[in-house]
Design a protein around this motif. Structure first.
Motif, PDB file in Angstrom:
ATOM      1  N   TYR A 177      31.190  37.005  47.727  1.00  0.00           N
ATOM      2  CA  TYR A 177      31.663  37.654  48.945  1.00  0.00           C
ATOM      3  C   TYR A 177      33.172  37.888  48.903  1.00  0.00           C
ATOM      4  O   TYR A 177      33.672  38.885  49.437  1.00  0.00           O
ATOM      5  N   THR A 178      33.907  36.972  48.283  1.00  0.00           N
ATOM      6  CA  THR A 178      35.356  37.146  48.169  1.00  0.00           C
ATOM      7  C   THR A 178      35.693  38.382  47.342  1.00  0.00           C
ATOM      8  O   THR A 178      36.536  39.198  47.719  1.00  0.00           O
ATOM      9  N   VAL A 179      35.024  38.531  46.192  1.00  0.00           N
ATOM     10  CA  VAL A 179      35.252  39.712  45.343  1.00  0.00           C
ATOM     11  C   VAL A 179      34.868  40.984  46.088  1.00  0.00           C
ATOM     12  O   VAL A 179      35.599  41.985  46.081  1.00  0.00           O
ATOM     13  N   SER A 180      33.721  40.968  46.753  1.00  0.00           N
ATOM     14  CA  SER A 180      33.258  42.135  47.500  1.00  0.00           C
ATOM     15  C   SER A 180      34.238  42.506  48.610  1.00  0.00           C
ATOM     16  O   SER A 180      34.554  43.680  48.817  1.00  0.00           O
ATOM     17  N   ASP A 181      34.737  41.502  49.314  1.00  0.00           N
ATOM     18  CA  ASP A 181      35.670  41.763  50.416  1.00  0.00           C
ATOM     19  C   ASP A 181      37.000  42.309  49.908  1.00  0.00           C
ATOM     20  O   ASP A 181      37.575  43.231  50.503  1.00  0.00           O
ATOM     21  N   LEU A 182      37.496  41.752  48.814  1.00  0.00           N
ATOM     22  CA  LEU A 182      38.759  42.253  48.256  1.00  0.00           C
ATOM     23  C   LEU A 182      38.625  43.709  47.818  1.00  0.00           C
ATOM     24  O   LEU A 182      39.519  44.536  48.067  1.00  0.00           O
ATOM     25  N   LEU A 183      37.525  44.037  47.165  1.00  0.00           N
ATOM     26  CA  LEU A 183      37.306  45.417  46.733  1.00  0.00           C
ATOM     27  C   LEU A 183      37.160  46.362  47.923  1.00  0.00           C
ATOM     28  O   LEU A 183      37.616  47.510  47.871  1.00  0.00           O
ATOM     29  N   SER A 184      36.539  45.901  48.987  1.00  0.00           N
ATOM     30  CA  SER A 184      36.302  46.774  50.141  1.00  0.00           C
ATOM     31  C   SER A 184      37.600  47.180  50.826  1.00  0.00           C
ATOM     32  O   SER A 184      37.624  48.157  51.573  1.00  0.00           O
ATOM     33  N   ARG A 185      38.676  46.449  50.588  1.00  0.00           N
ATOM     34  CA  ARG A 185      39.958  46.738  51.227  1.00  0.00           C
ATOM     35  C   ARG A 185      40.858  47.649  50.392  1.00  0.00           C
ATOM     36  O   ARG A 185      41.952  48.011  50.835  1.00  0.00           O
ATOM     37  N   GLU A 186      40.408  47.991  49.193  1.00  0.00           N
ATOM     38  CA  GLU A 186      41.244  48.803  48.309  1.00  0.00           C
ATOM     39  C   GLU A 186      41.273  50.260  48.760  1.00  0.00           C
ATOM     40  O   GLU A 186      40.244  50.835  49.120  1.00  0.00           O
ATOM     41  N   THR A 187      42.450  50.855  48.711  1.00  0.00           N
ATOM     42  CA  THR A 187      42.616  52.279  49.006  1.00  0.00           C
ATOM     43  C   THR A 187      43.089  53.049  47.782  1.00  0.00           C
ATOM     44  O   THR A 187      43.120  54.281  47.809  1.00  0.00           O
ATOM     45  N   ARG A 188      43.444  52.344  46.719  1.00  0.00           N
ATOM     46  CA  ARG A 188      43.868  52.983  45.478  1.00  0.00           C
ATOM     47  C   ARG A 188      42.797  52.816  44.409  1.00  0.00           C
ATOM     48  O   ARG A 188      41.867  52.026  44.547  1.00  0.00           O
ATOM     49  N   GLU A 189      42.958  53.545  43.328  1.00  0.00           N
ATOM     50  CA  GLU A 189      42.012  53.423  42.217  1.00  0.00           C
ATOM     51  C   GLU A 189      42.075  52.022  41.609  1.00  0.00           C
ATOM     52  O   GLU A 189      43.147  51.420  41.513  1.00  0.00           O
ATOM     53  N   VAL A 190      40.922  51.530  41.212  1.00  0.00           N
ATOM     54  CA  VAL A 190      40.872  50.276  40.470  1.00  0.00           C
ATOM     55  C   VAL A 190      40.623  50.603  38.998  1.00  0.00           C
ATOM     56  O   VAL A 190      40.229  51.711  38.659  1.00  0.00           O
ATOM     57  N   ASN A 191      40.854  49.627  38.143  1.00  0.00           N
ATOM     58  CA  ASN A 191      40.654  49.835  36.707  1.00  0.00           C
ATOM     59  C   ASN A 191      40.096  48.565  36.076  1.00  0.00           C
ATOM     60  O   ASN A 191      39.768  47.594  36.771  1.00  0.00           O
ATOM     61  N   ASP A 192      39.986  48.565  34.759  1.00  0.00           N
ATOM     62  CA  ASP A 192      39.401  47.416  34.069  1.00  0.00           C
ATOM     63  C   ASP A 192      40.241  46.158  34.252  1.00  0.00           C
ATOM     64  O   ASP A 192      39.690  45.049  34.325  1.00  0.00           O
ATOM     65  N   ASP A 193      41.557  46.305  34.319  1.00  0.00           N
ATOM     66  CA  ASP A 193      42.403  45.133  34.559  1.00  0.00           C
ATOM     67  C   ASP A 193      42.110  44.527  35.929  1.00  0.00           C
ATOM     68  O   ASP A 193      42.111  43.299  36.095  1.00  0.00           O
ATOM     69  N   TYR A 194      41.864  45.391  36.895  1.00  0.00           N
ATOM     70  CA  TYR A 194      41.542  44.911  38.234  1.00  0.00           C
ATOM     71  C   TYR A 194      40.214  44.152  38.217  1.00  0.00           C
ATOM     72  O   TYR A 194      40.091  43.081  38.824  1.00  0.00           O
ATOM     73  N   ILE A 195      39.217  44.703  37.524  1.00  0.00           N
ATOM     74  CA  ILE A 195      37.922  44.022  37.427  1.00  0.00           C
ATOM     75  C   ILE A 195      38.085  42.678  36.715  1.00  0.00           C
ATOM     76  O   ILE A 195      37.468  41.676  37.098  1.00  0.00           O
ATOM     77  N   ASP A 196      38.931  42.639  35.670  1.00  0.00           N
ATOM     78  CA  ASP A 196      39.199  41.371  34.983  1.00  0.00           C
ATOM     79  C   ASP A 196      39.787  40.347  35.950  1.00  0.00           C
ATOM     80  O   ASP A 196      39.428  39.159  35.905  1.00  0.00           O
ATOM     81  N   SER A 197      40.691  40.803  36.812  1.00  0.00           N
ATOM     82  CA  SER A 197      41.306  39.873  37.767  1.00  0.00           C
ATOM     83  C   SER A 197      40.282  39.370  38.778  1.00  0.00           C
ATOM     84  O   SER A 197      40.307  38.198  39.169  1.00  0.00           O
TER      85      SER A 197
END
Length: 205
Positions: free
Chosen positions: A56-76
């Protein structure tokens, strides 16, 4: 002689010295096993709760993004989840952006990324593996046309702290959330087809 032996047997039968020791020897193994069993099940439910919170933490953090994400973001995100769960749980994670199309009554994958060794990336069609998003459509929420949700799936194997006859347990989670501040969470370098859902929400500046 016979009378002497009979008297000693009667005397022995009437004595209760050492009863506590004998009862302890009989019941101690059973009590220890019960304690181990209770702790093992408690630990399993605790780890299940922690893994769910991590998803749920990962899902919630992603739901708040307004910019593009990338592989580094997924790694984090994978790193954050690993910090939250038990270190030796061998965590795997899959993140997918899922879109619903009302005309075809099908779900589609805008992008999907996996970390760990338990998952393949999700797809739109049948590839022979359990990756087609429409195979799990009954677990997805009811969505309006062109709506999107962020789907986070995790799996971790938990080894019980004590051997009570319960082997390794796989804890799986399947959680989703709607993008909060943008209609789409875009992934760097991926063109997303279709018209993004826009509910014309106005945010105060």
């Amino acid at each position: 002689m016979f009378r002497f032996i009979t008297q000693k047997i009667k005397t022995l039968r009437s004595k209760d010295d050492g009863n506590v020791t004998v009862e302890f020897v009989i019941y101690a193994p059973l009590l220890f096993f019960i304690f181990m069993m209770v702790y093992t099940f408690y630990d399993a439910f605790r780890q299940e709760s922690i893994n769910l919170k991590a998803a749920y933490t990962v899902s919630d953090l992603l739901s708040r993004e307004t910019r593009e994400v990338n592989d580094d973001y997924i790694d984090s995100m994978f790193g954050i989840a690993n910090l939250m769960v038990r270190q030796n749980s061998n965590l795997s994670m899959r993140i997918s952006l899922v879109r619903y199309d009302e005309a075809s009554d099908q779900f589609y994958i805008d992008w999907s990324r996996q970390r760990g060794n338990a998952y393949l990336e999700r797809t739109d069609g049948n590839t022979g593996e359990f990756t087609d998003i429409n195979e799990v459509r009954e677990r997805l929420p009811n969505m309006p046309d062109q709506e999107r949700v962020i789907l986070v799936e995790t799996i971790a194997d938990i080894v019980p702290p004590f051997n009570i006859g319960v082997g390794q347990v796989d804890i799986t989670n399947f959680v989703f959330s709607r993008p909060r501040f943008a209609p789409i969470v875009r992934f760097e370098g991926i063109e997303i087809p279709g018209v993004p859902h826009d509910d014309a929400t106005v945010f105060d500046s």
